[in-house]
Design an enzyme around this catalytic site. Structure first.
Site, PDB file in Angstrom:
ATOM      1  N   LYS A 104      -7.266  22.131   1.475  1.00 20.45           N
ATOM      2  CA  LYS A 104      -6.734  22.095   0.117  1.00 20.45           C
ATOM      3  C   LYS A 104      -5.772  23.252  -0.061  1.00 20.45           C
ATOM      4  O   LYS A 104      -6.143  24.416   0.101  1.00 20.45           O
ATOM      5  CB  LYS A 104      -7.879  22.192  -0.887  1.00 20.45           C
TER       6      LYS A 104
ATOM      7  N   LYS B 182      -5.421  17.624   0.741  1.00 22.89           N
ATOM      8  CA  LYS B 182      -4.939  17.634  -0.635  1.00 22.89           C
ATOM      9  C   LYS B 182      -3.924  18.743  -0.823  1.00 22.89           C
ATOM     10  O   LYS B 182      -4.194  19.860  -0.382  1.00 22.89           O
ATOM     11  CB  LYS B 182      -6.141  17.860  -1.558  1.00 22.89           C
TER      12      LYS B 182
HETATM   13  C1  PBG Z   1     -11.010  21.706  -8.837  1.00 23.13           C
HETATM   14  C2  PBG Z   1      -9.987  20.669  -8.545  1.00 23.13           C
HETATM   15  C3  PBG Z   1      -8.607  20.680  -8.796  1.00 23.13           C
HETATM   16  C4  PBG Z   1      -8.131  19.406  -8.440  1.00 23.13           C
HETATM   17  C5  PBG Z   1      -9.219  18.700  -7.959  1.00 23.13           C
HETATM   18  N1  PBG Z   1     -10.346  19.502  -8.008  1.00 23.13           N
HETATM   19  C6  PBG Z   1      -7.743  21.690  -9.422  1.00 23.13           C
HETATM   20  C7  PBG Z   1      -7.386  22.948  -8.759  1.00 23.13           C
HETATM   21  O1  PBG Z   1      -7.763  23.236  -7.625  1.00 23.13           O
HETATM   22  O2  PBG Z   1      -6.704  23.725  -9.443  1.00 23.13           O
HETATM   23  C8  PBG Z   1      -6.711  18.924  -8.568  1.00 23.13           C
HETATM   24  C9  PBG Z   1      -6.557  17.435  -8.698  1.00 23.13           C
HETATM   25  C10 PBG Z   1      -5.208  16.979  -9.142  1.00 23.13           C
HETATM   26  O3  PBG Z   1      -4.253  17.756  -9.313  1.00 23.13           O
HETATM   27  O4  PBG Z   1      -5.077  15.767  -9.346  1.00 23.13           O
HETATM   28  N2  PBG Z   1     -11.027  22.817  -8.031  1.00 23.13           N
END
Ligand code: PBG
Length: 325
Positions: free
Chosen positions: A197, A250
């Site tokens: 991520k 992601k």
């Molecule tokens: C929580 C999380 C996030 C997303 C999914 N889980 C936000 C972040 O890391 O700031 C983002 C999902 C999206 O942008 O559609 N940690």
């Protein structure tokens, strides 16, 4: 000029729709989709998310309704995100037995016992400062956060979740959660790890949807640097070793090379997250009439499959399932 005698003619395999169907290498189906659902404990009516047209925050009372709709469209899974009544500096409402997500899980499972319910397992929605764990000074304390992740995962398991999806990029989060789930007797609850991520600007609209923007600083000390690809393989393999059942990359669209590389490196099922900013860009251009929304969405999701994803988390899921029907 005479033409060369032997011309290779790949166009023969494209000459009719029937032949194109025969030689098609990748397909997209509702089976591939996971629909994200925002559940807000503080509302009684659905509340639209302005930067994500078509996406709403659902009150707990409407979770059953949306779950039935998703299931009827042939989509096998949802992922739940919670907006709690109370936030504090450690995110206590993230592991309360009567918290928003345990209640949403129970609602979802009673509406449709066969649907796969995944719960995002993190703290940015539950902490007053919006970071993904317990603070130590201005950064997140990794190991203190692991203990809270264990409590959160067990609370979700007790409520009946099928799969927990830790998204905070804490080191050792998969091993810690696996140990806690097993210790509590939840050996059949799976872990979909947000293994790879990135610290991405593409999450902007989500932070409005989930009310989870950090109040200071950013997430670059725990989420990955967009410049790095080898590090993605390291993260993916670590999570596999720690016991993850599925892995995720992601965001999606700007990271197809990473997705393809991770696909080569593991035999675990692999998910791509088509994130909020990707959704918002398509919606905005489509609203202006600049692109054909349906064709662009289908092409985008097909690209995730082609790059190696087995499943796709996407806010377009309901539309896509209708278009494919
Ligand atoms: C929580 C999380 C996030 C997303 C999914 N889980 C936000 C972040 O890391 O700031 C983002 C999902 C999206 O942008 O559609 N940690």
């Amino acid at each position: 000029m005479p033409l060369p005698k032997l011309i290779a003619r790949p166009r023969r395999n494209r000459k009719s729709e029937a032949i194109r169907r025969l030689v098609r290498e990748t397909t997209l189906a509702p089976d591939d989709l996971i629909y994200p659902i925002f559940v807000d404990e503080t509302i009684t009516e659905p509340k639209p998310v302005p930067s994500m047209p078509g996406v709403v925050r659902h009150p707990l009372s409407e979770v059953g309704k949306i779950i039935k709709e998703v299931w009827c469209l042939g989509i096998p899974a949802v992922i739940l995100f919670g907006i709690p009544k109370h936030k504090d500096d450690v995110g206590t409402s993230g592991w309360e037995a009567e918290g928003v997500i345990p209640r949403a899980i129970a609602e979802a499972k009673s509406a449709e016992p066969n649907i796969c319910v995944i719960a995002d397992t993190c703290f940015c929605e539950y902490t007053s400062h919006g970071h993904c764990g317990v603070l130590a000074g201005s950064t997140v304390d990794n190991d203190a956060t692991l203990e809270n992740l264990q409590k959160e995962a067990v609370a979700y398991a007790a409520a009946g979740v099928d799969i927990v999806a830790p998204s905070g990029m804490m080191d050792g989060m998969v091993a810690a959660i696996r140990a806690a789930l097993d210790h509590a007797g939840f050996t059949q609850v799976g872990i979909l790890s947000y293994a790879v991520k990135y610290a991405s600007a593409f999450y902007g609209p989500f932070r409005d949807a989930a009310d989870s923007a950090p109040s200071f600083g950013d997430r670059t000390s725990y989420q990955m640097d967009p410049a790095n690809r080898r590090e993605a393989l390291r993260e993916a393999l670590l999570d596999e070793t720690e016991g993850a059942d599925m892995l995720m990359v992601k965001p999606g669209l700007a990271y197809l090379d990473v997705l393809a590389a991770v696909r080569e490196a593991t035999h675990l099922p692999l998910a791509a997250y088509n994130v909020s900013g990707e959704y918002a860009m398509i919606k905005a251009a489509a609203e202006r009439g600049w692109i054909d929304e349906r064709r662009v969405v289908l092409e985008t999701l097909l690209a995730f499959k082609r790059a190696g994803a087995d499943m796709i988390l996407t806010y377009h899921a309901l539309d896509v399932a209708r278009w494919l029907a």
